[in-house]
Each structure stands twice: as C-alpha cells, then as structure tokens.
Design a protein around this motif. Structure first.
Motif, PDB file in Angstrom:
ATOM      1  N   LEU A  55       1.053  -1.286   0.131  1.00  0.00           N
ATOM      2  CA  LEU A  55       0.028  -0.004   0.189  1.00  0.00           C
ATOM      3  C   LEU A  55       0.592   1.260  -0.009  1.00  0.00           C
ATOM      4  CD1 LEU A  55      -2.548   1.408   0.072  1.00  0.00           C
ATOM      5  CD2 LEU A  55      -2.773   0.999   2.655  1.00  0.00           C
ATOM      6  N   SER A  56       1.857   1.176   0.716  1.00  0.00           N
ATOM      7  CA  SER A  56       2.910   2.491   0.632  1.00  0.00           C
ATOM      8  C   SER A  56       3.495   2.696  -0.627  1.00  0.00           C
ATOM      9  CB  SER A  56       3.943   2.093   1.612  1.00  0.00           C
ATOM     10  OG  SER A  56       5.050   3.324   1.629  1.00  0.00           O
ATOM     11  N   LYS A  57       3.771   1.577  -1.556  1.00  0.00           N
ATOM     12  CA  LYS A  57       4.291   1.978  -2.691  1.00  0.00           C
ATOM     13  C   LYS A  57       3.197   2.594  -3.809  1.00  0.00           C
ATOM     14  CE  LYS A  57       6.562  -0.765  -6.552  1.00  0.00           C
ATOM     15  NZ  LYS A  57       7.233  -1.791  -6.780  1.00  0.00           N
ATOM     16  N   VAL A  58       1.802   2.012  -3.680  1.00  0.00           N
ATOM     17  CA  VAL A  58       0.984   2.666  -4.400  1.00  0.00           C
ATOM     18  C   VAL A  58       0.699   4.159  -3.984  1.00  0.00           C
ATOM     19  CG1 VAL A  58      -1.360   2.585  -5.113  1.00  0.00           C
ATOM     20  CG2 VAL A  58      -0.084   0.432  -4.907  1.00  0.00           C
ATOM     21  N   SER A  59       0.370   4.311  -2.565  1.00  0.00           N
ATOM     22  CA  SER A  59       0.338   5.611  -2.318  1.00  0.00           C
ATOM     23  C   SER A  59       1.273   6.699  -2.133  1.00  0.00           C
ATOM     24  CB  SER A  59      -0.329   5.416  -0.428  1.00  0.00           C
ATOM     25  OG  SER A  59       0.667   5.125   0.163  1.00  0.00           O
ATOM     26  N   SER A  60       2.330   6.234  -2.255  1.00  0.00           N
ATOM     27  CA  SER A  60       3.503   7.285  -2.498  1.00  0.00           C
ATOM     28  C   SER A  60       3.920   7.429  -3.825  1.00  0.00           C
ATOM     29  CB  SER A  60       4.969   6.523  -1.977  1.00  0.00           C
ATOM     30  OG  SER A  60       5.296   5.624  -2.810  1.00  0.00           O
ATOM     31  N   ARG A  61       3.164   6.751  -4.726  1.00  0.00           N
ATOM     32  CA  ARG A  61       3.216   7.229  -6.123  1.00  0.00           C
ATOM     33  C   ARG A  61       1.852   7.760  -6.695  1.00  0.00           C
ATOM     34  NH1 ARG A  61       3.750   2.192  -8.707  1.00  0.00           N
ATOM     35  NH2 ARG A  61       3.490   3.360 -10.653  1.00  0.00           N
ATOM     36  N   PHE A  62       0.954   8.106  -5.772  1.00  0.00           N
ATOM     37  CA  PHE A  62      -0.161   8.838  -6.101  1.00  0.00           C
ATOM     38  C   PHE A  62      -0.203  10.136  -6.592  1.00  0.00           C
ATOM     39  CE2 PHE A  62      -3.894  11.348  -4.939  1.00  0.00           C
ATOM     40  CZ  PHE A  62      -5.016  10.856  -5.887  1.00  0.00           C
ATOM     41  N   SER A  63      -0.851  10.334  -7.702  1.00  0.00           N
ATOM     42  CA  SER A  63      -1.062  11.694  -8.085  1.00  0.00           C
ATOM     43  C   SER A  63      -2.550  11.923  -8.551  1.00  0.00           C
ATOM     44  CB  SER A  63      -0.026  12.212  -9.372  1.00  0.00           C
ATOM     45  OG  SER A  63      -0.309  13.376  -9.760  1.00  0.00           O
ATOM     46  N   GLN A  64      -3.094  13.296  -8.061  1.00  0.00           N
ATOM     47  CA  GLN A  64      -4.166  13.699  -8.357  1.00  0.00           C
ATOM     48  C   GLN A  64      -4.403  14.477  -9.784  1.00  0.00           C
ATOM     49  OE1 GLN A  64      -5.902  16.022  -5.375  1.00  0.00           O
ATOM     50  NE2 GLN A  64      -3.876  17.111  -5.037  1.00  0.00           N
ATOM     51  N   TYR A  65      -3.085  14.596 -10.251  1.00  0.00           N
ATOM     52  CA  TYR A  65      -3.086  15.475 -11.395  1.00  0.00           C
ATOM     53  C   TYR A  65      -2.919  14.639 -12.702  1.00  0.00           C
ATOM     54  CZ  TYR A  65      -2.333  18.758  -7.622  1.00  0.00           C
ATOM     55  OH  TYR A  65      -2.153  19.610  -6.479  1.00  0.00           O
ATOM     56  N   GLU A  66      -3.872  15.057 -13.559  1.00  0.00           N
ATOM     57  CA  GLU A  66      -3.917  14.384 -15.037  1.00  0.00           C
ATOM     58  C   GLU A  66      -2.662  14.362 -15.722  1.00  0.00           C
ATOM     59  OE1 GLU A  66      -6.809  14.035 -18.736  1.00  0.00           O
ATOM     60  OE2 GLU A  66      -7.702  14.566 -16.941  1.00  0.00           O
ATOM     61  N   GLU A  67      -2.112  15.685 -15.529  1.00  0.00           N
ATOM     62  CA  GLU A  67      -0.862  16.125 -16.387  1.00  0.00           C
ATOM     63  C   GLU A  67       0.314  14.986 -15.996  1.00  0.00           C
ATOM     64  OE1 GLU A  67      -2.019  18.541 -14.041  1.00  0.00           O
ATOM     65  OE2 GLU A  67      -3.434  18.854 -15.455  1.00  0.00           O
ATOM     66  N   ASP A  68       0.521  14.667 -14.868  1.00  0.00           N
ATOM     67  CA  ASP A  68       1.436  13.808 -14.237  1.00  0.00           C
ATOM     68  C   ASP A  68       1.033  12.233 -15.016  1.00  0.00           C
ATOM     69  OD1 ASP A  68       2.615  15.569 -12.446  1.00  0.00           O
ATOM     70  OD2 ASP A  68       1.554  14.750 -10.707  1.00  0.00           O
ATOM     71  N   HIS A  69       0.086  11.812 -14.950  1.00  0.00           N
ATOM     72  CA  HIS A  69      -0.281  10.745 -15.810  1.00  0.00           C
ATOM     73  C   HIS A  69      -0.126  10.418 -17.178  1.00  0.00           C
ATOM     74  CE1 HIS A  69      -1.962   8.929 -11.997  1.00  0.00           C
ATOM     75  NE2 HIS A  69      -2.369  10.228 -11.737  1.00  0.00           N
ATOM     76  N   LYS A  70      -0.273  11.843 -17.731  1.00  0.00           N
ATOM     77  CA  LYS A  70      -0.014  11.825 -19.130  1.00  0.00           C
ATOM     78  C   LYS A  70       1.353  12.052 -19.465  1.00  0.00           C
ATOM     79  CE  LYS A  70      -4.295  14.451 -20.759  1.00  0.00           C
ATOM     80  NZ  LYS A  70      -4.646  15.555 -20.912  1.00  0.00           N
ATOM     81  N   LEU A  71       2.099  12.554 -18.712  1.00  0.00           N
ATOM     82  CA  LEU A  71       3.628  12.647 -18.695  1.00  0.00           C
ATOM     83  C   LEU A  71       4.341  11.315 -18.656  1.00  0.00           C
ATOM     84  CD1 LEU A  71       6.084  14.566 -19.246  1.00  0.00           C
ATOM     85  CD2 LEU A  71       6.082  14.864 -16.521  1.00  0.00           C
ATOM     86  N   ASN A  72       4.034  10.531 -17.822  1.00  0.00           N
ATOM     87  CA  ASN A  72       4.606   9.266 -17.338  1.00  0.00           C
ATOM     88  C   ASN A  72       3.405   8.384 -16.784  1.00  0.00           C
ATOM     89  OD1 ASN A  72       6.136   6.860 -16.971  1.00  0.00           O
ATOM     90  ND2 ASN A  72       7.807   8.208 -16.058  1.00  0.00           N
ATOM     91  N   PRO A  73       2.558   7.668 -17.352  1.00  0.00           N
ATOM     92  CA  PRO A  73       1.622   6.776 -16.736  1.00  0.00           C
ATOM     93  C   PRO A  73       2.143   5.680 -15.818  1.00  0.00           C
ATOM     94  CG  PRO A  73       1.213   7.013 -19.237  1.00  0.00           C
ATOM     95  CD  PRO A  73       2.658   7.693 -18.841  1.00  0.00           C
ATOM     96  N   SER A  74       3.325   5.320 -16.126  1.00  0.00           N
ATOM     97  CA  SER A  74       3.891   4.087 -15.170  1.00  0.00           C
ATOM     98  C   SER A  74       4.486   4.757 -13.869  1.00  0.00           C
ATOM     99  CB  SER A  74       4.616   3.301 -15.907  1.00  0.00           C
ATOM    100  OG  SER A  74       5.960   3.772 -16.437  1.00  0.00           O
ATOM    101  N   ALA A  75       4.915   6.004 -13.746  1.00  0.00           N
ATOM    102  CA  ALA A  75       5.318   6.484 -12.900  1.00  0.00           C
ATOM    103  C   ALA A  75       4.466   7.081 -11.625  1.00  0.00           C
ATOM    104  CB  ALA A  75       6.219   7.652 -13.066  1.00  0.00           C
ATOM    105  N   PHE A  76       3.052   6.896 -11.826  1.00  0.00           N
ATOM    106  CA  PHE A  76       2.065   7.549 -10.888  1.00  0.00           C
ATOM    107  C   PHE A  76       0.996   6.687 -10.742  1.00  0.00           C
ATOM    108  CE2 PHE A  76       4.288  11.182 -12.651  1.00  0.00           C
ATOM    109  CZ  PHE A  76       4.785  11.722 -11.612  1.00  0.00           C
ATOM    110  N   SER A  77       0.386   6.428  -9.614  1.00  0.00           N
ATOM    111  CA  SER A  77      -0.726   5.824  -9.186  1.00  0.00           C
ATOM    112  C   SER A  77      -1.922   6.629  -9.459  1.00  0.00           C
ATOM    113  CB  SER A  77      -0.758   5.165  -7.763  1.00  0.00           C
ATOM    114  OG  SER A  77       0.196   4.350  -7.840  1.00  0.00           O
ATOM    115  N   THR A  78      -2.952   6.033 -10.035  1.00  0.00           N
ATOM    116  CA  THR A  78      -4.265   6.928 -10.205  1.00  0.00           C
ATOM    117  C   THR A  78      -5.255   6.591  -9.007  1.00  0.00           C
ATOM    118  OG1 THR A  78      -5.401   5.135 -11.114  1.00  0.00           O
ATOM    119  CG2 THR A  78      -4.267   6.464 -12.663  1.00  0.00           C
ATOM    120  N   ALA A  79      -6.282   7.469  -8.607  1.00  0.00           N
ATOM    121  CA  ALA A  79      -7.153   7.250  -7.617  1.00  0.00           C
ATOM    122  C   ALA A  79      -7.615   6.005  -7.694  1.00  0.00           C
ATOM    123  CB  ALA A  79      -8.285   8.215  -7.708  1.00  0.00           C
TER     124      ALA A  79
END
Length: 99
Positions: A55-79
């Motif tokens: 859970l820590s791994k997923v939560s530490s990579r969470f981003s609420q910003y769509e721009e982050d997910h567009k920039l690098n989808p594998s680097a950030f966790s979605t809601a």
C-alpha cells in the motif's frame, strides 16, 4: 483517533478513506506520516508488513493530477489504483487484530 506511531491508525485511515471521510491526498499524506515515518515495523505481523508495504508503494506514487499521468503513466498511481489497493489490503487484513 490514534497516535501516528500506533498501527491501529493505519487500519483507521483505511476505514476513513473507504467510508468517504477523507480523500486520496489526505489518505496518502497521513499514511506516509504514520507508516513510513512513525510506526515501528517490529510491531507489525508478517502479513501487515507485506500488505502495508504494498500500500505504501502505491500511495507514495499517487498523483491527483492528470498531467502527471499523461507525462509518465507508469510513474504515478491513479485514484482507482489506490482505491483498489486499499480495498485489497483491507481484505487481506480483515482478520488481523490491530491491537
């Protein structure tokens, strides 16, 4: 509420999130402060260690910003990814005694 170094706080945060009382950014921040900085790993069961680390791994990579997910989808966790992991952890730990 529990002190940040009390493992019961981790269970409480999961319940708070799943009941809609806190949102993703609050959950991730509070989980980080408790799990990563305060809770002594020695007081966790083996199952808790694995589940909370995942859970820590997923939560530490969470981003609420769509721009982050567009920039690098594998680097950030979605809601949705975060929610799924929280539900998974709750299921794994439902029979653990957090005391």
């Amino acid at each position: 509420m529990y002190d940040k170094n009390d493992k019961r706080r981790l269970y409480w945060l999961i319940d708070q999130y799943l009941s809609g009382k806190i949102n993703e950014p609050v959950f991730c921040n509070e989980f980080y402060y408790s799990y990563d900085l305060e809770v002594n790993n020695d007081i966790l069961t083996d199952m808790e260690k694995v589940a909370f680390a995942e859970l820590s791994k997923v939560s530490s990579r969470f981003s609420q910003y769509e721009e982050d997910h567009k920039l690098n989808p594998s680097a950030f966790s979605t809601a949705e990814e975060l929610r799924r992991k929280i539900i998974e952890v709750k299921g794994k730990l439902q029979y653990q005694n957090p005391l």
